[in-house]
Design a protein around this motif. Sequence first.
Motif, short mmCIF file in Angstrom:
data_model
loop_
_atom_site.label_atom_id
_atom_site.label_comp_id
_atom_site.label_asym_id
_atom_site.label_seq_id
_atom_site.Cartn_x
_atom_site.Cartn_y
_atom_site.Cartn_z
N ILE A 1 0.86 -1.19 0.00
CA ILE A 1 0.00 0.00 0.00
C ILE A 1 0.89 1.23 0.00
CG2 ILE A 1 -1.72 1.33 1.28
CD1 ILE A 1 -2.65 -1.31 2.55
N GLY A 2 0.58 2.19 -0.86
CA GLY A 2 1.35 3.42 -0.92
C GLY A 2 0.48 4.65 -0.78
N MET A 3 1.05 5.69 -0.19
CA MET A 3 0.37 6.97 -0.02
C MET A 3 1.39 8.09 0.01
SD MET A 3 -2.79 6.88 2.64
CE MET A 3 -3.21 8.54 2.10
N SER A 4 0.91 9.28 -0.29
CA SER A 4 1.72 10.48 -0.05
C SER A 4 1.35 11.03 1.32
CB SER A 4 1.45 11.55 -1.11
OG SER A 4 1.87 11.10 -2.38
N THR A 5 2.34 11.65 1.97
CA THR A 5 2.08 12.22 3.29
C THR A 5 2.46 13.69 3.30
OG1 THR A 5 2.63 12.10 5.64
CG2 THR A 5 4.35 11.44 4.11
N HIS A 6 1.65 14.49 4.01
CA HIS A 6 1.89 15.92 4.09
C HIS A 6 2.94 16.27 5.13
CE1 HIS A 6 -1.35 17.61 1.56
NE2 HIS A 6 -1.96 16.48 1.85
N GLY A 7 3.21 15.37 6.06
CA GLY A 7 4.16 15.69 7.12
C GLY A 7 3.63 16.77 8.05
N ARG A 8 2.34 16.73 8.38
CA ARG A 8 1.78 17.73 9.29
C ARG A 8 2.44 17.64 10.65
NH1 ARG A 8 -3.19 15.83 6.89
NH2 ARG A 8 -4.11 17.42 5.55
N LYS A 9 2.56 18.78 11.31
CA LYS A 9 3.18 18.82 12.62
C LYS A 9 2.32 19.65 13.58
CE LYS A 9 7.83 18.58 10.62
NZ LYS A 9 9.16 19.23 10.52
N GLY A 10 2.67 19.58 14.85
CA GLY A 10 2.02 20.42 15.84
C GLY A 10 0.53 20.19 15.96
N LEU A 11 -0.22 21.27 16.24
CA LEU A 11 -1.65 21.15 16.45
C LEU A 11 -2.37 20.66 15.21
CD1 LEU A 11 -2.42 24.34 18.58
CD2 LEU A 11 -2.41 21.96 19.34
N SER A 12 -1.88 21.07 14.04
CA SER A 12 -2.52 20.62 12.80
C SER A 12 -2.49 19.10 12.73
CB SER A 12 -1.80 21.21 11.59
OG SER A 12 -2.32 20.69 10.39
N HIS A 13 -1.35 18.51 13.09
CA HIS A 13 -1.26 17.05 13.06
C HIS A 13 -2.11 16.42 14.14
CE1 HIS A 13 0.45 13.10 14.11
NE2 HIS A 13 0.52 12.99 12.81
N PHE A 14 -2.13 17.03 15.33
CA PHE A 14 -2.89 16.46 16.45
C PHE A 14 -4.38 16.39 16.12
CE2 PHE A 14 -5.27 16.71 20.41
CZ PHE A 14 -4.69 15.69 21.14
N PHE A 15 -4.92 17.47 15.55
CA PHE A 15 -6.35 17.51 15.30
C PHE A 15 -6.74 16.83 13.99
CE2 PHE A 15 -6.01 21.19 18.24
CZ PHE A 15 -6.90 20.73 19.21
N ASN A 16 -5.89 16.93 12.97
CA ASN A 16 -6.23 16.36 11.67
C ASN A 16 -5.69 14.96 11.49
OD1 ASN A 16 -7.53 18.75 10.75
ND2 ASN A 16 -5.53 19.66 10.33
N GLY A 17 -4.61 14.64 12.19
CA GLY A 17 -4.02 13.33 12.07
C GLY A 17 -3.39 13.13 10.71
N SER A 18 -2.97 11.94 10.44
CA SER A 18 -2.37 11.59 9.16
C SER A 18 -2.82 10.20 8.79
CB SER A 18 -0.85 11.64 9.26
OG SER A 18 -0.27 11.00 8.15
N ILE A 19 -3.47 10.09 7.63
CA ILE A 19 -3.93 8.78 7.17
C ILE A 19 -2.75 7.85 6.97
CG2 ILE A 19 -5.13 7.57 5.32
CD1 ILE A 19 -6.76 10.16 4.91
N SER A 20 -1.64 8.39 6.46
CA SER A 20 -0.46 7.56 6.24
C SER A 20 0.04 6.94 7.55
CB SER A 20 0.67 8.40 5.62
OG SER A 20 0.27 8.92 4.38
N GLU A 21 0.08 7.74 8.61
CA GLU A 21 0.54 7.23 9.89
C GLU A 21 -0.45 6.23 10.47
OE1 GLU A 21 1.81 10.50 12.46
OE2 GLU A 21 2.31 11.58 10.62
#
Length: 274
Positions: A239-259
């Motif tokens: 399975i492959g995906m692109s990741t935005h590499g979100r950090k901080g609050l943006s990552h905490f609230f939005n999460g990352s599908i890749s992760e």
Amino acid sequence: MKRILVPTDFSKHSEYALKVAAQIAKKNNGEIFLLHMLELPTSGNDALSSSHDMPELIFFKNAAVQKLDDMMNASYLDGINVSKIIQFEMAFDGIIKNGEAHNVDLIVMGSHGASGFQEMFIGSNTEKVVRNSNVPVLVIKHEDESFSADHFVFASDFSDEIKKPFEKVINFANKFNSHVHLVNINTPNNFKSTRVAQKTMDEFMSSFEFKNFSTHIYNDINVEKGILHFAKSINADLIGMSTHGRKGLSHFFNGSISEDLVNHAKRPVITFKI
């Protein structure tokens, strides 16, 4: 995939990753950088601070050297140029820095996933590398004596920002002679008609000469479940995906599908940084 970084903590999952990296290296006449980070607790900014006596540091380092030497003597590494690296540093920082220093084009990591509070508040080193690495990260969950990517699922919204990382997807697919299953996951919160979704995918692929692919539109309650269920339905190898590499609050609230996929998928997952 000529220069491959494999971090190891000497667990069975990191050995699974090394075995897959060895197969990739042999296929591409590549080399492996085998990395172990000694994460010693410190009272200051320097890992070699006075909080540790020199004999203790030497003991830990010598033990790590012996374990790395034992790993490098494994028969599955025969014929591969393997370099061992031991550093006193936090694992995540060391992995990213060594990836850049050695100009690697792939990081292969083992992971058993994380869940509950660990997943929410701490996360694994694998998650952090997936989020921040500028080179593709291949995450291995299980032992695989014959790694292949014949059926490679790549999930995306196929927006313009995906075009640059998709060049790396094509490069990977060509090396493994993969058939890439492009999938757009339709969810109740982000619904597109089949006609609109198909048009988006067709226009996206018109920018590339790559031909070994098929397009799919899959409906599910959320994107992560849709990817997992679709991959299972075609018995995907990867399975492959692109990741935005979100950090901080943006990552905490939005999460990352890749992760999330790295934590929950049973199949290997490869990520490409946007």
